[in-house]
Design an enzyme around this catalytic site. Structure first.
Site, mmCIF file in Angstrom:
data_model
loop_
_atom_site.group_PDB
_atom_site.id
_atom_site.type_symbol
_atom_site.label_atom_id
_atom_site.label_comp_id
_atom_site.label_asym_id
_atom_site.label_seq_id
_atom_site.Cartn_x
_atom_site.Cartn_y
_atom_site.Cartn_z
ATOM 1 N N LYS A 32 -29.195 6.767 20.907
ATOM 2 C CA LYS A 32 -28.851 7.812 21.442
ATOM 3 C C LYS A 32 -28.464 8.863 20.099
ATOM 4 C CE LYS A 32 -26.880 6.460 25.858
ATOM 5 N NZ LYS A 32 -26.016 6.261 26.984
ATOM 6 N N TYR A 72 -33.106 10.660 33.622
ATOM 7 C CA TYR A 72 -31.685 10.180 34.482
ATOM 8 C C TYR A 72 -31.758 10.840 35.776
ATOM 9 C CZ TYR A 72 -29.223 8.865 30.127
ATOM 10 O OH TYR A 72 -28.873 8.204 28.723
ATOM 11 N N PHE A 80 -21.548 14.611 35.845
ATOM 12 C CA PHE A 80 -21.761 14.427 34.548
ATOM 13 C C PHE A 80 -23.050 14.571 34.016
ATOM 14 C CE2 PHE A 80 -23.645 10.289 34.887
ATOM 15 C CZ PHE A 80 -22.653 9.687 35.814
ATOM 16 N N ARG A 108 -29.461 -5.615 27.802
ATOM 17 C CA ARG A 108 -28.163 -5.252 28.380
ATOM 18 C C ARG A 108 -27.016 -6.190 27.992
ATOM 19 N NH1 ARG A 108 -28.219 -0.372 31.753
ATOM 20 N NH2 ARG A 108 -26.741 -1.356 32.932
ATOM 21 N N THR A 114 -21.616 -0.412 30.124
ATOM 22 C CA THR A 114 -21.646 1.108 29.885
ATOM 23 C C THR A 114 -20.404 1.626 29.239
ATOM 24 O OG1 THR A 114 -22.953 1.175 31.976
ATOM 25 C CG2 THR A 114 -22.144 3.331 31.215
ATOM 26 N N ARG A 125 -22.014 -2.350 21.821
ATOM 27 C CA ARG A 125 -20.969 -1.126 22.015
ATOM 28 C C ARG A 125 -19.723 -1.658 21.858
ATOM 29 N NH1 ARG A 125 -23.920 0.026 27.738
ATOM 30 N NH2 ARG A 125 -25.442 1.660 27.117
ATOM 31 N N ASN A 135 -21.890 6.308 23.851
ATOM 32 C CA ASN A 135 -21.801 4.926 23.986
ATOM 33 C C ASN A 135 -23.324 4.462 23.258
ATOM 34 O OD1 ASN A 135 -23.692 5.572 25.903
ATOM 35 N ND2 ASN A 135 -22.757 4.540 27.302
ATOM 36 N N HIS A 138 -29.108 3.164 24.819
ATOM 37 C CA HIS A 138 -29.569 3.229 26.338
ATOM 38 C C HIS A 138 -30.303 2.001 26.495
ATOM 39 C CE1 HIS A 138 -31.165 4.068 30.163
ATOM 40 N NE2 HIS A 138 -32.354 3.971 29.658
ATOM 41 N N GLU A 149 -39.446 4.291 32.799
ATOM 42 C CA GLU A 149 -39.021 4.921 31.675
ATOM 43 C C GLU A 149 -40.094 4.814 30.441
ATOM 44 O OE1 GLU A 149 -34.125 3.918 32.850
ATOM 45 O OE2 GLU A 149 -34.947 3.179 30.854
#
Ligand SMILES: *[C@@H]1O[C@H](CO)[C@@H](O)[C@H](O)[C@H]1NC(C)=O
Length: 172
Positions: A32, A72, A80, A108, A114, A125, A135, A138, A149
């Site tokens: 990100k 998203y 948000f 993941r 998250t 993270r 964070n 993605h 995606e």
């Protein structure tokens, strides 16, 4: 009846199939804008490479808000959502497609939760960030969203199929 036979067969197949010929999934991973700003691109790529996953596609872009709204879309009714799309389009991102057995789930696990505060040390993270809105990475949450995606971020010709020379030392 048919369903249960199919289910039983797939269980047996899974038992008998060595990892090497099990389906090699692909997942979508993005560093990100905060991860880019903080100079963590190399650190993040390094972890996926060292694990043994195979890079199938990568691009460095500043994504449009339209692309991110699509990306998203499942969160469109969340309060948000606008802020999230804005943050994600606020600077360049590294969009990647990684390939390997179980890569969706394993990525993941490598990323952590998250919420960075819930992420264990050793995860991306857990090691590098503090807040959910910053964070740094993605990763697709299921094979289905991975496929969506990847199709959204990459044209088919931007993905490369290639043979990793150490594949036989990574898979049985
Ligand atoms: C694959 O081989 C290269 C060259 O020997 C090595 O640098 C790399 O770490 C290996 N990758 C894995 C995942 O073991």
């Amino acid at each position: 009846m048919l369903a249960s036979v199919v289910c039983l067969l797939s269980v047996i197949a899974r038992r008998l199939t060595p990892l090497s010929i099990m389906v090699r999934e692909r997942t979508f991973i993005a560093v990100k804008p905060d991860g880019v700003q903080r100079g963590l691109i190399g650190e993040i790529i390094k972890r996926f490479e060292a694990k043994g996953f195979k890079l199938a596609g990568m691009k460095y872009i500043q994504a449009s808000e339209d692309l991110l709204k699509q990306h998203y879309i499942d969160l469109a009714d969340k309060p948000f959502y606008p802020g999230l799309c804005k943050y994600m389009s606020s600077g360049p991102v590294v969009a990647m497609c990684w390939e390997g057995t179980g890569v969706v789930k394993t990525a993941r696990v490598m990323m952590g939760e998250t919420r960075p505060a819930d992420s264990k040390p050793g995860t991306i993270r857990g090691d590098f960030c503090i807040e959910v809105g910053r964070n740094i990475i993605h990763g697709s949450d299921s094979v289905e969203s991975a496929n969506k995606e990847i199709a959204l971020w990459f044209k088919p010709e931007e993905l490369v199929s290639w043979t990793q020379t150490n594949e036989s030392w990574i898979y049985e």
